[in-house]
Design an enzyme around this catalytic site. Structure first.
Site: not given
Ligand code: F6R
Length: 607
Positions: A2, A27, A74, A98-99, A479, A483, A486, A502, A602
């Protein structure tokens, strides 16, 4: 998570609060709200979903008033519906938060036993009731907040508005970040310097346990013992300009295509081309004394760390432990005093990584942090900052921050290798030469955009997708799967190619596309054998390799993507591009919200 923003002002605040919310949308974006004080009473607008819903509500019924608080949510406790959106109002108090208040259940039971009724399912409303109860009992706002703070467990940042005290906001921080901004005849409160950038560049970061009283003319800060304290006022440097998409359809697409430039920008701080040397910026760290490296991060940043583990062990022969931050902190890791702990984070605010960083600090580790946001909490708390210069990353799925992290980690690994006598001057000069060419090679990889877009229809209908790789391509496989999950909501898993037999091999049929990342090199033949195992079971393969690899094993694949050949310390930076592009184009084909996928945020500032 948030986002929080507040203004105690001398002119209308609603538009500026809304602008602050736009800057904080990273956020969380499942609901939002604003509350102002107007003619002696609260006035509030809230809306479910993205900020444009709140904009529509505001356009219909504008808000007036010169003091207000605003929030983008959020959801943690309670579904993302209007009744759970902040601000929450209880009698004379409005609150944004927030939290998580971890002990909200017994507190709620206590309040309900007194006959208090709740309108939402949130933990936040409990705090509003507690403060309202104090005020209704005759307490002044600051005494009411101080009394209530001592009863709360968990991590939080919050802001209060008081119906009978116009021109007053009280904020408090415990765990989650909170920043104050100093203005002329106005003062500001926000989750971070970015939210406040158009309002003020003169900011102070609150310490853990601090709470703050803001009026138009003054900002008074108190510590956890309720003692008046001063916190340094700094010039934030956060940009007030909003980042535009330009000609791109999505921020994610723009950020994918920015990578050659931002990786070059990042490498400039780590490479001295005329001397043929790699170097860490502004660091007194004696790399030759490092006996073990502990890497901690979350999500995509964790996968960058996994690639670094391969590099550091292969090139510098220094052992590396690696953990996801949420596990590291609670598993009681054994850390020798004076060891190097390396934290990787785009935002520098991820709650789990930050908590792990503090834990490692308490355990006597030297704290290095690879961070993209220079004003972030982690950047401020680390002993050594290894910056990435990716610029603001707006797309929720991390792309350019990841390749910049890899660039920094490649330079770090090379530095460590040289310090340990594992890399000769010639090898170092050769690597510097190759690092200089990384942007060019990345551009070559990006040239495959259209081919990859044309493959999206092969993956978009799938329910499950498997990514396979060996060595540093194993974290890249994970990774790629992350991607895809998500942004396209397709279930995907990244596996070490040799591990497929396995278990995951049971999943293989012609409806499960298998994406194989296999540059030619020492591990190529082994990965190709695993690929054959997939093919033998009717699996459909999308094969990513270089010309030599495609020549040897590309025949019979559903599709192939040709990548340029690169040094092992560069190759994962290049192979990140096709996995990003594939996920992007599949998401576009499925029509999902690429930049703000459902349920995500994010910056993840809750544990
Ligand atoms: C995936 C993604 C998340 C961040 C993770 C860590 O695309 O963006 O998995 O990598 O939340 O975030 P940071 O790097 O900001 O600590």
């Amino acid at each position: 998570m948030c986002g929080i923003v507040g203004i105690v002002g001398d002119r209308p605040v609603a538009d500026r609060l809304f602008d602050g919310l736009k800057r904080l949308e990273y956020r969380g974006y499942d609901s939002a709200g604003i509350c102002t004080l107007d003619e002696g009473d609260f006035d509030r607008r809230r809306a479910e979903g993205k900020l444009n819903n709140l904009a529509a509500v505001l356009a219909d019924k504008p808000l007036h008033g010169t003091t207000g608080i605003a929030h983008t949510r959020w959801a943690t406790h309670g579904a993302p519906v209007v009744k759970n959106a902040h601000p929450h109002i209880v009698g004379p108090v409005a609150i944004i938060h927030n939290g998580i208040i971890e002990n909200f259940k017994p507190l709620r039971a206590e309040l309900e036993a007194e006959g208090r009724t709740f309108e939402s399912d949130t933990d936040t409303e409990v705090v509003a009731h507690l403060v309202a109860r104090e005020i209704e009992g005759g307490a002044e706002p600051r005494d009411a907040v101080a009394a209530v703070l001592s009863r709360l467990h968990g991590a939080f940042g919050m802001a209060f508005l008081f119906r009978d005290h116009p021109g007053l906001i009280i904020g408090a921080r415990h765990g989650s970040p909170l920043t104050v901004g100093y203005g002329e005849g106005e003062n500001y409160l926000g989750s971070d310097a970015i939210a406040l950038a158009p309002l003020s560049q003169r900011i102070a970061y609150l310490d853990d346990g601090d709470w703050v009283v803001l009026t138009r003319d003054e900002i008074e800060i108190y510590d956890k013992d309720n003692q008046r304290v001063e916190r340094e006022i700094v010039l934030s440097g956060a940009s007030a300009a909003s980042v535009e998409k330009g000609n791109y359809r999505h921020y994610m697409q723009k950020e994918i295509f920015e990578q050659p430039i931002v990786v070059a920008q990042t490498l400039q701080s780590y490479v001295r081309p005329y001397e043929g040397k790699v170097a860490l910026p502004d660091s007194d760290l004696d790399l030759s004394s490092i006996r073990r490296v502990t890497i901690v991060a979350c999500g995509t940043s964790f996968y960058a760390g996994m690639v670094a583990k391969y590099w550091i062990e292969q090139f510098a022969r220094v052992p590396v432990d690696i953990d996801v931050a949420s596990e590291f902190r609670y598993r009681e890791p054994v850390l020798e005093k004076g060891g190097l702990a390396l934290f990787i984070s785009q935002s520098g605010e991820t709650a789990d990584t930050l908590a792990a960083l503090r834990h490692a600090q308490e355990e006597g580790q030297i704290i290095a942090a690879v961070i993209n946001v220079p004003t972030s909490t982690m950047a401020r708390e680390a002993d050594i900052v290894l910056p990435t210069h990716a610029g603001p990353e707006i797309g929720v799925a991390s792309t350019k921050a990841f390749t910049c992290q890899l660039a920094v980690l490649a330079a770090f690994s090379a530095n460590l290798a040289r310090a340990n006598g594992r890399m000769s001057e010639e090898e170092e000069a050769d690597l510097v030469d190759r690092l200089q060419k990384v942007p060019e090679i990345m551009n070559e990889a990006l040239d495959h955009d259209e081919d990859i877009a044309a493959m999206a229809h092969l993956v978009a209908p799938a329910r499950d997708v498997l990514y396979l790789g060996r060595g540093p391509d194993y974290p890249l496989a994970m990774e790629g799967a992350l991607k895809l999950k998500e942004i396209s909501y397709i279930h995907a898993e990244g596996y070490a190619a040799g591990e497929m037999k396995h278990g995951p091999i049971a999943l293989i049929d012609d409806a499960v596309p298998v994406i194989v990342l296999a540059p030619s090199g020492p591990l190529f033949e082994k990965t190709v054998s695993n690929m054959e195992e997939v093919r033998a079971r009717g699996g459909k393969i999308i094969f990513v390799s270089d010309a030599e690899g495609l020549e040897k094993a590309g025949e019979g694949c559903l599709a192939t993507i040709e990548m340029p050949k690169a040094h092992p310390l560069i190759q994962p930076i290049v192979y990140a591009i096709p996995v990003q592009l594939l996920a992007y184009h599949v998401a576009v084909a499925k029509g999902t919200d690429v930049d703000q996928p459902r349920n995500l945020a994010k910056s993840v500032t809750v544990e």
